[in-house]
Design a protein around this motif. Sequence first.
Motif, short mmCIF file in Angstrom:
data_model
loop_
_atom_site.label_atom_id
_atom_site.label_comp_id
_atom_site.label_asym_id
_atom_site.label_seq_id
_atom_site.Cartn_x
_atom_site.Cartn_y
_atom_site.Cartn_z
N SER A 157 0.67 -1.27 -0.07
CA SER A 157 0.13 0.15 -0.04
C SER A 157 0.90 1.42 -0.04
O SER A 157 0.58 2.11 -0.90
CB SER A 157 -0.79 -0.07 1.31
N ARG A 158 1.73 1.26 0.77
CA ARG A 158 2.63 2.43 0.94
C ARG A 158 3.47 2.76 -0.20
O ARG A 158 3.83 3.85 -0.54
CB ARG A 158 3.59 2.25 2.18
N GLU A 159 3.67 1.61 -1.01
CA GLU A 159 4.52 1.69 -2.37
C GLU A 159 3.74 2.14 -3.22
O GLU A 159 4.17 2.35 -4.49
CB GLU A 159 5.12 0.28 -2.38
N GLY A 160 2.52 2.45 -3.09
CA GLY A 160 1.37 2.74 -4.05
C GLY A 160 0.54 1.77 -4.60
O GLY A 160 -0.16 2.16 -5.68
N ILE A 161 0.22 0.83 -4.22
CA ILE A 161 -0.79 -0.29 -4.80
C ILE A 161 -2.09 0.15 -3.75
O ILE A 161 -2.10 -0.03 -2.52
CB ILE A 161 -0.27 -1.70 -4.65
N PHE A 162 -3.28 0.34 -4.52
CA PHE A 162 -4.63 0.34 -3.81
C PHE A 162 -5.66 -0.28 -4.51
O PHE A 162 -5.52 -0.76 -5.56
CB PHE A 162 -5.12 1.78 -4.12
N LEU A 163 -6.28 -1.19 -3.45
CA LEU A 163 -7.40 -2.04 -3.74
C LEU A 163 -8.72 -1.47 -3.37
O LEU A 163 -9.01 -1.39 -2.20
CB LEU A 163 -7.11 -3.32 -3.20
N GLY A 164 -9.51 -1.24 -4.20
CA GLY A 164 -10.80 -0.66 -3.96
C GLY A 164 -11.69 -2.19 -3.68
O GLY A 164 -11.85 -2.62 -4.65
N PHE A 165 -12.12 -2.28 -2.56
CA PHE A 165 -12.77 -3.80 -2.43
C PHE A 165 -14.11 -3.73 -2.98
O PHE A 165 -14.91 -2.84 -3.00
CB PHE A 165 -12.79 -3.83 -0.80
N GLN A 166 -14.51 -5.14 -3.52
CA GLN A 166 -15.75 -5.51 -3.94
C GLN A 166 -16.75 -5.22 -2.75
O GLN A 166 -17.76 -4.82 -2.90
CB GLN A 166 -15.80 -6.66 -4.53
N TYR A 167 -16.22 -5.75 -1.65
CA TYR A 167 -17.05 -5.74 -0.38
C TYR A 167 -16.29 -4.95 0.82
O TYR A 167 -15.63 -5.59 1.30
CB TYR A 167 -17.40 -7.05 0.05
N PRO A 168 -16.32 -3.64 0.80
CA PRO A 168 -15.79 -3.03 1.74
C PRO A 168 -16.02 -3.17 3.19
O PRO A 168 -17.12 -3.70 3.30
CB PRO A 168 -15.93 -1.34 1.54
N VAL A 169 -15.23 -3.47 4.00
CA VAL A 169 -15.32 -4.07 5.19
C VAL A 169 -15.85 -2.88 6.39
O VAL A 169 -15.23 -1.71 6.39
CB VAL A 169 -13.95 -4.45 5.94
N GLU A 170 -16.92 -3.31 7.22
CA GLU A 170 -17.31 -2.30 8.25
C GLU A 170 -16.28 -2.47 9.54
O GLU A 170 -16.21 -3.32 9.80
CB GLU A 170 -18.64 -2.65 8.61
N ALA B 216 -4.29 1.70 -8.97
CA ALA B 216 -5.57 1.49 -8.37
C ALA B 216 -6.14 0.46 -8.94
O ALA B 216 -6.51 0.38 -10.23
CB ALA B 216 -6.25 2.67 -8.23
N ILE B 217 -6.53 -0.80 -7.99
CA ILE B 217 -7.31 -1.81 -8.80
C ILE B 217 -8.75 -1.67 -7.94
O ILE B 217 -8.94 -1.76 -6.92
CB ILE B 217 -6.80 -3.05 -8.26
N LEU B 218 -9.69 -1.31 -8.89
CA LEU B 218 -11.19 -0.90 -8.37
C LEU B 218 -11.97 -2.30 -8.79
O LEU B 218 -12.40 -2.51 -10.03
CB LEU B 218 -11.48 0.19 -8.96
N ASP B 219 -12.27 -2.94 -7.55
CA ASP B 219 -13.02 -4.20 -7.60
C ASP B 219 -14.46 -4.01 -7.79
O ASP B 219 -15.12 -3.96 -6.66
CB ASP B 219 -12.62 -5.32 -6.87
N ARG C 127 -6.50 9.86 -12.88
CA ARG C 127 -5.91 9.43 -13.80
C ARG C 127 -4.71 10.41 -14.14
O ARG C 127 -4.73 11.36 -14.43
CB ARG C 127 -6.66 9.05 -15.01
N ASN C 128 -3.31 9.87 -14.55
CA ASN C 128 -2.47 10.82 -14.95
C ASN C 128 -1.38 9.89 -15.65
O ASN C 128 -1.37 8.68 -15.43
CB ASN C 128 -1.80 11.86 -13.96
N PRO C 129 -0.38 10.46 -16.47
CA PRO C 129 0.38 9.64 -17.12
C PRO C 129 1.32 8.91 -16.27
O PRO C 129 2.25 7.99 -16.78
CB PRO C 129 1.34 10.75 -18.18
N ASN C 130 1.41 9.13 -14.85
CA ASN C 130 2.28 8.14 -14.16
C ASN C 130 1.71 7.22 -13.22
O ASN C 130 2.25 6.56 -12.40
CB ASN C 130 3.01 9.37 -12.97
N ASN C 131 0.39 7.20 -13.35
CA ASN C 131 -0.46 6.11 -12.48
C ASN C 131 -1.11 5.45 -13.65
O ASN C 131 -1.24 5.25 -14.80
CB ASN C 131 -1.18 6.59 -11.53
N ALA C 132 -1.67 4.25 -12.88
CA ALA C 132 -2.44 3.30 -13.85
C ALA C 132 -3.64 2.96 -12.94
O ALA C 132 -3.71 2.85 -11.87
CB ALA C 132 -1.73 1.98 -14.08
N VAL C 133 -4.90 2.35 -13.79
CA VAL C 133 -5.95 1.77 -13.06
C VAL C 133 -6.31 0.62 -13.61
O VAL C 133 -6.18 0.43 -14.80
CB VAL C 133 -7.09 2.90 -13.36
N ILE C 134 -6.82 -0.35 -12.78
CA ILE C 134 -7.29 -1.73 -13.26
C ILE C 134 -8.89 -1.64 -12.69
O ILE C 134 -9.11 -1.57 -11.67
CB ILE C 134 -6.73 -2.68 -12.59
#
Lengths: 249, 423
Positions: free
Chosen positions: A76-89, A167-170, A192-199
């Motif tokens: 996460s700190r290195e820049g990976i982000f997961l948007g959860f399909q089922y975010p946790v409460e 960012a991986i958006l599930d 979005r910008n030229p330095n990042n990516a989205v899945i």
Amino acid sequence: MLEIKNLHAKVAQTTILNGLSLAVKKGEVHAIMGPNGSGKSTLARIIAGHDGYEVTDGEITYNNKNLMDLSPEERSREGIFLGFQYPVEIPGLNNTQFLKAALNAKRKHLGMEEMDAFEFLKIARDAIKKLEIDPSFLNRGVNEGFSGGEKKRNEILQMTILEPSIAILDETDSGLDIDALKVVAKGVNEFRNPNNAVILVTHYQRLLEYIEPDKVHVLSEGKIVRSGDKSLAIELEKTGYAQEKDSEK
Amino acid sequence: MSAQINFELLSLAAKKLIQGELSDTRVNALSNFKDSEMPSTKNEEWQYTDISNIYALCEKLFHEPPKEIKSLINKENAIANEIDAYWVIIKNGTIDIMETKRLQKIGVHVSLLSNNLDKTGVLIDDSLCSLNAALMHDAIKITVSSGVESDKPIGILFENDKNLNNYVSNFRCIIEVKDNATVSIIHAHTEKIQAPHFTNSVVQMDVGENSHIEFLRLQDFSVHQTLIEKSVANLGCNANLNYTSVDIGAQLMRADIVVNFNEKHANANINGVYIAGDNQHIDNHILANHFIGSSKSSQNFYGVIGGNGRCVFNGKALICEAAINSNANQFNHNLLISENAEINTKPELEIYTDDVACSHGTTVGQLDENALFYMQSRGIDEVVAQQLLTKTFITRILNEVNIPSAKGFIENLITDKLRVLTQ
Ligand SMILES: Nc1ncnc2c1ncn2[C@@H]1O[C@H](COP(=O)(O)OP(=O)(O)OP(=O)(O)O)[C@@H](O)[C@H]1O
Ligand SMILES: [Mg+2]
């Protein structure tokens, strides 16, 4: 930026990913579609570092580093982000406190000074305004009692504040009403910008009308069986996945 | 009679303490002690809690002269400096006159019991309570006059002699709240003694008609200390008790909290938290006696147990035949954060009438793995995530405490303790 080669993974004795390969470069948006149970969320969770899966073969490199060597928090700190399909409460854990802890963990990792409550609130307020989120969200428990759509917006809020590289958006679009879908799409497009990516993991071509992907992949039975441009999504909308499964055999 | 504590020596100790004729109360206490049994693990109510360590301490009290204890952590009443309250500090049978005068002005009368023992209605029931009455040295009575609304909480702190360890302390508070009064009381057991020590404490409370009492009990003893405490509250018509107990320290802690609903429309919330680590044993026994109808009791206890800590929760409600339209709940939630942590939890209902609403439940669990992964995936260290989740679980109690000035103090106690437990 992110390169996955021949990934095999299983849970207990069940093989879920079966030779999956995918390469994502800076500035790109990839969409992953595919039938229920094909392994999309599994892939996303493995990238984020969930330890419930056994990777039996293959590799994932991220900025030329072996991702498997890193803990979920390091990823996460290195820049990976997961948007959860089922975010946790997390009842009782204040959303602001949670977001601030997350941002400061990243800043500390990057050798930056930690943010005080005042500075942080300013950033958070800007972000919630942009995403048309009710300010009271910040004072509530993390996802506590949030509706399905509110949880998804909260994921995008976290992404906006943490500014990941990928960012991986599930299925962030699932369960959103039409207006919310537009707001979320706007959030992603501004991110979005030229330095990042989205899945984008999605079941619906509609999202891709708002966020234009560079590539569209079909994940079926644990691997990418077809890739193309955004026209592939339009085609799938008409024909479904039956053909993909057949073509594999 | 109790075989574990020598009666002759106990009588002698009582006489030595008084240096004169024993009052009727003490004579009663001694005779009651003689006729009753000390609790043992053979008794169902005490099956998980072995208090035999107190016998050796009583022996020392009877035989050995008080010993100097250099190791008393002398934080000079940290709590009294941190929580804004009228602090009544009882030390060697004296209290601060200035504070007493201030309280007098707002209609709260504080007095030491030593002179008027026989007129005060000292509760003497079981063996430990009798032992307390026979040997109590520092005992106070706080009377809150009708209609008083205290602007600040009243803090009660019994201080041990900084130079002497007497091995055993017997503290007693008698609190009488007259009608239509509103008052907050903090009872602090926060003086750490770094040597084996037994504190035998009794709290008696009478709450008058339409009165509201907020009672906070804080315990942060050293892990060499034992505390056994009996608290009995009698609620009048329409009275309201909001009781919170916080147990952080002690090697052995046993609390018996008894709430008697003697009149209609009374309400009691009996809440608590306990955090136990290595070699700690914390036992809360709560009993809500619904003698009469339209009364409501609600028990909510939260625990975090680590190391080889052991805890006990027994939350009982007795609903008598006359207690129609009563409402009684008992809940206990536990988080076990180590393999050897242990909890024995039991909500209990004894009902002799229809027309009651009762519910209870207990949970024993570990931290939520999904929540942990979610937090880690946002860059939060695993250990920090564990600490945050644990703290979130246990600080829910703060929502139940209506003494704003004490919340920060409780939160700090909890945070410090969790840091030790999770490191
Ligand atoms: N812990 C587990 N134990 C057993 N099977 C599992 C486990 N986790 C995932 N699976 C199985 O792995 C398969 C892939 O699941 P995954 O959640 O990755 O699918 P998905 O492509 O995201 O599906 P959807 O579109 O419904 O979200 C499913 O068949 C699922 O049942
Ligand atoms: Mg999925």
